[in-house]
Design a protein around this motif. Structure first.
Motif, mmCIF file in Angstrom:
data_model
loop_
_atom_site.group_PDB
_atom_site.id
_atom_site.type_symbol
_atom_site.label_atom_id
_atom_site.label_comp_id
_atom_site.label_asym_id
_atom_site.label_seq_id
_atom_site.Cartn_x
_atom_site.Cartn_y
_atom_site.Cartn_z
ATOM 1 N N HIS A 149 0.764 -1.018 -0.162
ATOM 2 C CA HIS A 149 -0.004 0.002 -0.103
ATOM 3 C C HIS A 149 0.877 1.001 -0.039
ATOM 4 C CE1 HIS A 149 -2.561 3.034 1.805
ATOM 5 N NE2 HIS A 149 -3.536 2.534 0.874
ATOM 6 N N GLY A 150 1.821 1.362 0.678
ATOM 7 C CA GLY A 150 2.808 2.440 0.786
ATOM 8 C C GLY A 150 3.540 2.590 -0.377
ATOM 9 N N ASP A 151 3.909 1.561 -1.358
ATOM 10 C CA ASP A 151 4.262 1.783 -2.602
ATOM 11 C C ASP A 151 3.122 2.553 -3.423
ATOM 12 O OD1 ASP A 151 6.709 0.386 -2.136
ATOM 13 O OD2 ASP A 151 5.650 -1.573 -2.892
ATOM 14 N N CYS A 152 2.190 2.094 -3.434
ATOM 15 C CA CYS A 152 1.098 2.758 -4.099
ATOM 16 C C CYS A 152 0.756 4.213 -3.901
ATOM 17 C CB CYS A 152 -0.188 1.983 -4.234
ATOM 18 S SG CYS A 152 -0.183 0.324 -4.777
ATOM 19 N N GLU A 153 0.962 4.364 -2.578
ATOM 20 C CA GLU A 153 0.573 5.839 -2.023
ATOM 21 C C GLU A 153 2.023 6.901 -2.326
ATOM 22 O OE1 GLU A 153 -0.202 7.835 2.231
ATOM 23 O OE2 GLU A 153 0.754 5.959 2.316
ATOM 24 N N LEU A 154 3.077 6.128 -2.358
ATOM 25 C CA LEU A 154 4.203 6.947 -2.611
ATOM 26 C C LEU A 154 4.084 7.604 -4.101
ATOM 27 C CD1 LEU A 154 7.529 7.715 -1.496
ATOM 28 C CD2 LEU A 154 7.832 5.906 -3.213
ATOM 29 N N VAL A 155 3.989 6.432 -5.070
ATOM 30 C CA VAL A 155 3.945 6.601 -6.518
ATOM 31 C C VAL A 155 2.603 7.749 -6.708
ATOM 32 C CG1 VAL A 155 3.262 5.756 -8.734
ATOM 33 C CG2 VAL A 155 4.780 4.530 -7.130
ATOM 34 N N SER A 156 1.633 7.544 -6.188
ATOM 35 C CA SER A 156 0.228 8.396 -6.223
ATOM 36 C C SER A 156 0.657 9.768 -5.944
ATOM 37 C CB SER A 156 -0.540 7.811 -5.561
ATOM 38 O OG SER A 156 -2.013 8.581 -5.646
ATOM 39 N N GLN A 157 1.364 10.096 -4.913
ATOM 40 C CA GLN A 157 1.449 11.449 -4.404
ATOM 41 C C GLN A 157 2.644 11.945 -5.314
ATOM 42 O OE1 GLN A 157 2.932 10.937 -0.263
ATOM 43 N NE2 GLN A 157 0.669 10.899 0.406
ATOM 44 N N GLN A 158 3.775 11.196 -5.783
ATOM 45 C CA GLN A 158 4.804 11.817 -6.725
ATOM 46 C C GLN A 158 4.315 12.195 -8.126
ATOM 47 O OE1 GLN A 158 8.728 10.070 -6.379
ATOM 48 N NE2 GLN A 158 8.697 9.891 -3.987
ATOM 49 N N VAL A 159 3.717 11.072 -8.502
ATOM 50 C CA VAL A 159 3.255 11.314 -9.825
ATOM 51 C C VAL A 159 1.932 12.345 -10.070
ATOM 52 C CG1 VAL A 159 1.876 10.256 -11.917
ATOM 53 C CG2 VAL A 159 3.833 8.913 -10.613
ATOM 54 N N GLY A 160 1.117 12.330 -9.033
ATOM 55 C CA GLY A 160 0.206 13.444 -8.978
ATOM 56 C C GLY A 160 0.642 14.663 -8.725
ATOM 57 N N THR A 161 1.745 14.985 -8.144
ATOM 58 C CA THR A 161 2.242 16.316 -7.976
ATOM 59 C C THR A 161 2.706 16.841 -9.327
ATOM 60 O OG1 THR A 161 2.874 15.889 -5.554
ATOM 61 C CG2 THR A 161 4.082 17.878 -6.575
ATOM 62 N N ILE A 162 3.571 15.825 -9.907
ATOM 63 C CA ILE A 162 4.252 16.217 -11.226
ATOM 64 C C ILE A 162 3.165 16.452 -12.363
ATOM 65 C CG2 ILE A 162 5.711 15.408 -13.051
ATOM 66 C CD1 ILE A 162 7.254 13.556 -11.043
ATOM 67 N N LEU A 163 2.106 15.575 -12.216
ATOM 68 C CA LEU A 163 1.096 15.778 -13.261
ATOM 69 C C LEU A 163 0.351 17.321 -13.242
ATOM 70 C CD1 LEU A 163 -0.957 12.142 -13.341
ATOM 71 C CD2 LEU A 163 0.719 13.296 -14.918
ATOM 72 N N ASP A 164 0.249 17.435 -11.625
ATOM 73 C CA ASP A 164 -0.531 18.886 -11.532
ATOM 74 C C ASP A 164 0.459 20.260 -11.795
ATOM 75 O OD1 ASP A 164 -2.519 17.588 -10.429
ATOM 76 O OD2 ASP A 164 -2.201 17.734 -8.496
ATOM 77 N N VAL A 165 1.807 19.921 -11.505
ATOM 78 C CA VAL A 165 2.824 21.031 -11.633
ATOM 79 C C VAL A 165 3.036 21.345 -13.011
ATOM 80 C CG1 VAL A 165 5.155 21.720 -11.374
ATOM 81 C CG2 VAL A 165 3.913 20.774 -9.532
ATOM 82 N N GLU A 166 3.237 20.084 -13.864
ATOM 83 C CA GLU A 166 3.514 20.297 -15.433
ATOM 84 C C GLU A 166 2.298 20.486 -16.005
ATOM 85 O OE1 GLU A 166 6.233 17.253 -16.717
ATOM 86 O OE2 GLU A 166 7.595 17.637 -15.113
ATOM 87 N N ASP A 167 0.859 20.297 -15.401
ATOM 88 C CA ASP A 167 -0.311 20.499 -16.228
ATOM 89 C C ASP A 167 -0.594 19.587 -17.292
ATOM 90 O OD1 ASP A 167 -2.724 21.495 -16.307
ATOM 91 O OD2 ASP A 167 -2.267 23.167 -17.597
ATOM 92 N N VAL A 168 -0.330 18.177 -17.245
ATOM 93 C CA VAL A 168 -0.416 17.194 -18.085
ATOM 94 C C VAL A 168 -1.529 16.709 -18.643
ATOM 95 C CG1 VAL A 168 0.535 14.675 -18.741
ATOM 96 C CG2 VAL A 168 2.025 16.346 -17.377
ATOM 97 N N VAL A 169 -2.548 16.758 -17.681
ATOM 98 C CA VAL A 169 -3.780 16.457 -17.846
ATOM 99 C C VAL A 169 -4.471 17.581 -18.503
ATOM 100 C CG1 VAL A 169 -5.766 15.235 -17.136
ATOM 101 C CG2 VAL A 169 -3.804 14.378 -16.384
#
Length: 178
Positions: free
Chosen positions: A74-94
């Motif tokens: 669960h920790g792996d999923c949470e870590l990837v979710s937080q890091q990827v989500g932050t990058i997606l938001d900052v880089e306005d990918v979606v």
């Protein structure tokens, strides 16, 4: 009887140009998300199995499947979710900025998407659907026997082993043994 001819104003036609580009745009977004997810996963010793982008607008779903040899926590999923989500938001990918991000393990019946998967899971049960029949069948179940010279080897429970090129696979996944 007298006839009058009057000019009538019609509504202008609306043309939807670029309708076919939606799938291309979705693929481009998925490709960029996969690139970001791989950067994050690689730094954490994880593998990105698959990235899917579905829907649109406020109902867009970004699904990332991750794995590692000892299993995903669960920790792996949470870590990837937080890091990827932050990058997606900052880089306005979606496009539109509204999406639901879902990060999970591929599950016990994970998809086999790359040639290496057929080698890595050698000895495991799998179900493979082919684009064209081999020996009169498109669907095969059996034990993965590896990958030799670009040919996937599968040993069905009954009958002789079969071989087929990776390109012949329409879809494949592991079969959980109860």
């Amino acid at each position: 009887m007298e006839m009058k001819v009057e000019s009538v104003e019609w509504a202008r036609a609306h043309f939807f140009v670029g309708f076919g580009t939606f799938g291309t745009m979705q693929a481009a977004v998925a490709s960029k998300i996969e690139e970001i997810a791989r950067r994050v996963a690689d730094s954490e010793g994880l593998e990105v199995v698959e990235v899917e982008v579905k829907g649109g607008g406020a109902h867009r779903l970004v699904r990332i499947s991750i794995d590692k040899p000892e299993g995903v926590t669960h920790g792996d999923c949470e870590l990837v979710s937080q890091q990827v989500g932050t990058i997606l938001d900052v880089e306005d990918v979606v496009p539109g900025g509204r999406y639901t991000l879902e990060v999970s393990s591929p599950g016990v019946e994970r998809k086999l998407l790359k040639p290496q998967d057929f080698q890595r899971f050698q000895g495991k049960k799998a179900k493979v659907t082919l684009r064209e029949p081999v020996e009169g069948r498109r669907t095969w179940e059996g034990t993965l026997a590896g990958l030799d010279e670009g040919l996937i080897r599968l040993e069905p429970e009954r009958g002789n082993p079969v071989r087929f090129p990776f390109e012949a696979v329409e879809k494949a996944h592991l079969k959980f043994e109860w």
